[in-house]
Design a protein around this motif. Structure first.
Motif, PDB file in Angstrom:
ATOM      1  N   UNK A  24       6.691 -12.957  12.555  1.00  0.00           N
ATOM      2  CA  UNK A  24       7.574 -12.811  11.410  1.00  0.00           C
ATOM      3  C   UNK A  24       7.935 -11.373  11.533  1.00  0.00           C
ATOM      4  N   UNK A  25       8.595 -10.868  11.946  1.00  0.00           N
ATOM      5  CA  UNK A  25       8.975  -9.642  12.570  1.00  0.00           C
ATOM      6  C   UNK A  25       8.440  -8.377  12.143  1.00  0.00           C
ATOM      7  N   UNK A  26       7.745  -7.707  11.879  1.00  0.00           N
ATOM      8  CA  UNK A  26       7.881  -6.271  12.036  1.00  0.00           C
ATOM      9  C   UNK A  26       7.274  -5.907  13.344  1.00  0.00           C
ATOM     10  N   UNK A  27       8.119  -5.846  14.175  1.00  0.00           N
ATOM     11  CA  UNK A  27       7.806  -5.244  15.399  1.00  0.00           C
ATOM     12  C   UNK A  27       6.624  -5.886  15.976  1.00  0.00           C
ATOM     13  N   UNK A  28       6.735  -7.059  16.058  1.00  0.00           N
ATOM     14  CA  UNK A  28       5.817  -7.915  16.729  1.00  0.00           C
ATOM     15  C   UNK A  28       4.456  -8.008  16.115  1.00  0.00           C
ATOM     16  N   UNK A  29       3.729  -7.077  15.782  1.00  0.00           N
ATOM     17  CA  UNK A  29       2.449  -7.293  15.130  1.00  0.00           C
ATOM     18  C   UNK A  29       2.115  -6.125  14.273  1.00  0.00           C
ATOM     19  N   UNK A  30       3.107  -5.735  13.562  1.00  0.00           N
ATOM     20  CA  UNK A  30       2.969  -4.515  12.802  1.00  0.00           C
ATOM     21  C   UNK A  30       1.918  -4.636  11.711  1.00  0.00           C
ATOM     22  N   UNK A  31       1.610  -5.858  11.313  1.00  0.00           N
ATOM     23  CA  UNK A  31       0.681  -6.030  10.205  1.00  0.00           C
ATOM     24  C   UNK A  31      -0.691  -5.459  10.512  1.00  0.00           C
ATOM     25  N   UNK A  32      -1.079  -5.484  11.765  1.00  0.00           N
ATOM     26  CA  UNK A  32      -2.391  -4.960  12.124  1.00  0.00           C
ATOM     27  C   UNK A  32      -2.400  -3.454  12.166  1.00  0.00           C
ATOM     28  N   UNK A  33      -1.217  -2.849  12.035  1.00  0.00           N
ATOM     29  CA  UNK A  33      -1.118  -1.409  12.150  1.00  0.00           C
ATOM     30  C   UNK A  33      -0.873  -0.988  13.574  1.00  0.00           C
ATOM     31  N   UNK A  34      -0.805  -1.954  14.492  1.00  0.00           N
ATOM     32  CA  UNK A  34      -0.642  -1.612  15.900  1.00  0.00           C
ATOM     33  C   UNK A  34       0.690  -0.958  16.169  1.00  0.00           C
ATOM     34  N   UNK A  35       1.664  -1.212  15.287  1.00  0.00           N
ATOM     35  CA  UNK A  35       2.987  -0.669  15.523  1.00  0.00           C
ATOM     36  C   UNK A  35       3.279   0.565  14.701  1.00  0.00           C
ATOM     37  N   UNK A 199       8.834  11.437   3.572  1.00  0.00           N
ATOM     38  CA  UNK A 199       9.238  11.107   2.204  1.00  0.00           C
ATOM     39  C   UNK A 199      10.152   9.882   2.187  1.00  0.00           C
ATOM     40  N   UNK A 200      11.082   9.834   3.131  1.00  0.00           N
ATOM     41  CA  UNK A 200      11.968   8.672   3.213  1.00  0.00           C
ATOM     42  C   UNK A 200      11.177   7.417   3.568  1.00  0.00           C
ATOM     43  N   UNK A 201      10.172   7.565   4.412  1.00  0.00           N
ATOM     44  CA  UNK A 201       9.332   6.427   4.783  1.00  0.00           C
ATOM     45  C   UNK A 201       8.613   5.880   3.552  1.00  0.00           C
ATOM     46  N   UNK A 202       8.046   6.768   2.756  1.00  0.00           N
ATOM     47  CA  UNK A 202       7.359   6.328   1.532  1.00  0.00           C
ATOM     48  C   UNK A 202       8.319   5.545   0.633  1.00  0.00           C
ATOM     49  N   UNK A 203       9.505   6.098   0.446  1.00  0.00           N
ATOM     50  CA  UNK A 203      10.490   5.438  -0.427  1.00  0.00           C
ATOM     51  C   UNK A 203      10.848   4.051   0.104  1.00  0.00           C
ATOM     52  N   UNK A 204      11.000   3.940   1.417  1.00  0.00           N
ATOM     53  CA  UNK A 204      11.351   2.644   2.020  1.00  0.00           C
ATOM     54  C   UNK A 204      10.206   1.650   1.856  1.00  0.00           C
ATOM     55  N   UNK A 226       0.742   1.242   4.887  1.00  0.00           N
ATOM     56  CA  UNK A 226       1.390   2.463   5.357  1.00  0.00           C
ATOM     57  C   UNK A 226       1.435   3.516   4.253  1.00  0.00           C
ATOM     58  N   UNK A 227       1.636   3.077   3.011  1.00  0.00           N
ATOM     59  CA  UNK A 227       1.632   4.030   1.901  1.00  0.00           C
ATOM     60  C   UNK A 227       0.269   4.707   1.768  1.00  0.00           C
ATOM     61  N   UNK A 228      -0.784   3.915   1.942  1.00  0.00           N
ATOM     62  CA  UNK A 228      -2.125   4.503   1.889  1.00  0.00           C
ATOM     63  C   UNK A 228      -2.315   5.503   3.040  1.00  0.00           C
ATOM     64  N   UNK A 229      -1.839   5.133   4.218  1.00  0.00           N
ATOM     65  CA  UNK A 229      -1.991   6.020   5.369  1.00  0.00           C
ATOM     66  C   UNK A 229      -1.220   7.320   5.186  1.00  0.00           C
ATOM     67  N   UNK A 230      -0.114   7.233   4.455  1.00  0.00           N
ATOM     68  CA  UNK A 230       0.708   8.415   4.224  1.00  0.00           C
ATOM     69  C   UNK A 230       0.235   9.218   3.013  1.00  0.00           C
ATOM     70  N   UNK A 231      -0.815   8.743   2.368  1.00  0.00           N
ATOM     71  CA  UNK A 231      -1.384   9.493   1.261  1.00  0.00           C
ATOM     72  C   UNK A 231      -0.708   9.235  -0.053  1.00  0.00           C
ATOM     73  N   UNK A 232      -0.100   8.069  -0.187  1.00  0.00           N
ATOM     74  CA  UNK A 232       0.574   7.712  -1.438  1.00  0.00           C
ATOM     75  C   UNK A 232      -0.472   7.423  -2.509  1.00  0.00           C
TER      76      UNK A 232
END
Length: 232
Positions: A24-35, A199-204, A226-232
Motif C-alpha cells: 500500500x505504498x509508502x515507498x514499499x515498506x515505509x511502515x517499518x521505518x525502513x524508508x 518543519x515542513x515534514x512535521x506539517x505534512x 515519524x513525528x515522534x522521531x522528529x521530536x514532535x
C-alpha cells in the motif's frame, strides 16, 4: 513502494511478481521505518542532486540485501517477471491493468535493486528501473489522470531517482488539488525529510494523520512514528 496501491493490488491479483512490496505504498515498506530518509552514501545520488536517499524495503526474493551476488539475484528474479509483464502488455496495450502491472513491476524491481546495491553502477541501475516505472506510469496516467495511488507511486519513483525537488513539486501540486489523500501527505513528509526541511515534514505528517484518522492506509501509524522521531 508506496502507500496507496489499492488499485494496483486489485489489478495485480492474478500476476506473480515476486511479491516484493507489501504495497500500500509508502515507498514499499515505509511502515517499518525502513524508508526513513538517511544521509546519502558516496555516489548514492546523481551529481548535483541534494536528495537524501531513502533505504528501500528488504528484498523478499530470498536474497540477502547487499553484495554483488544479491544484486544479480534480484535482476534474475525480476528480469523473468518483466518478460512476462511486457508480453502481457504487448499482447493487449489497451488493457490498463497490464500496463499498471508493468509499471509496478519496475517500481518493485527498482526498490529491491536499490536495497541490494553496493556500487555506483548498481545504484545507477536502480535509478534506471525507477525511470522505467515513471515512463509506464506516465502512459497510464495519460488515460487515467485521476488515479491517486498511481500519482503517488510516480512521485515516489521520482524521489528514488534522486530528484527530491521534482518529487516534492509533484506532491505539493497534488495536495493543493486534493488535500484529503493521506498517502500523498505521508510521502510528501518523507520527501521533505530527504531535503532537510524538518518543519515542513512535521506539517505534512500532521496532515497525513488528519487525512487518515482511521488508519485505513496505515498512514496514520507511519506519520505518528515519524513525528515522534522528529521530536514532535
Amino acid at each position: 513502494m508506496a502507500f496507496d496501491r489499492t488499485q494496483t493490488k486489485k489489478a495485480q491479483a492474478a500476476v506473480v511478481i515476486a511479491a516484493l512490496a507489501l504495497a500500500v505504498v509508502l515507498l514499499v515498506a515505509v511502515l517499518s521505518g525502513a524508508l526513513s530518509p538517511r544521509p546519502v552514501g558516496t555516489g548514492a545520488a546523481p551529481a548535483g542532486s541534494s536528495a537524501a536517499a531513502a533505504a528501500p524495503a528488504p528484498s523478499s526474493t530470498g536474497a540477502a540485501p547487499g553484495g554483488e551476488s544479491s544484486a544479480a539475484e534480484v535482476d534474475s528474479s525480476f528480469g523473468a517477471a518483466e518478460q512476462q509483464l511486457k508480453a502481457q502488455y504487448e499482447a493487449d496495450p489497451s488493457n490498463p491493468a497490464a500496463l499498471l502491472n508493468l509499471a509496478n513491476g519496475y517500481f518493485d524491481w527498482g526498490a529491491s535493486a536499490m536495497g541490494a546495491a553496493t556500487t555506483d553502477e548498481q545504484r545507477a541501475r536502480a535509478r534506471e528501473l525507477f525511470n522505467k516505472a515513471i515512463d509506464a506510469y506516465d502512459t497510464y496516467l495519460a488515460e487515467h489522470p485521476g488515479s491517486k495511488g498511481v500519482i503517488v507511486d510516480r512521485a515516489i519513483s521520482i524521489f528514488y531517482t534522486g530528484d527530491t525537488t521534482r518529487a516534492i513539486d509533484e506532491l505539493e501540486a497534488f495536495t493543493k488539488e486534493d488535500d484529503a489523500f493521506g498517502p500523498a501527505w505521508a510521502n510528501l513528509g518523507m520527501f521533505y525529510e530527504g531535503a532537510g526541511r524538518t518543519d515542513d515534514a512535521r506539517a505534512a505528517y500532521e496532515r497525513a494523520v488528519e487525512a487518515d484518522p482511521d488508519n485505513a492506509y496505515q498512514v496514520k501509524t507511519y506519520a505518528q512514528q515519524r513525528l515522534e522521531a522528529l521530536g514532535k
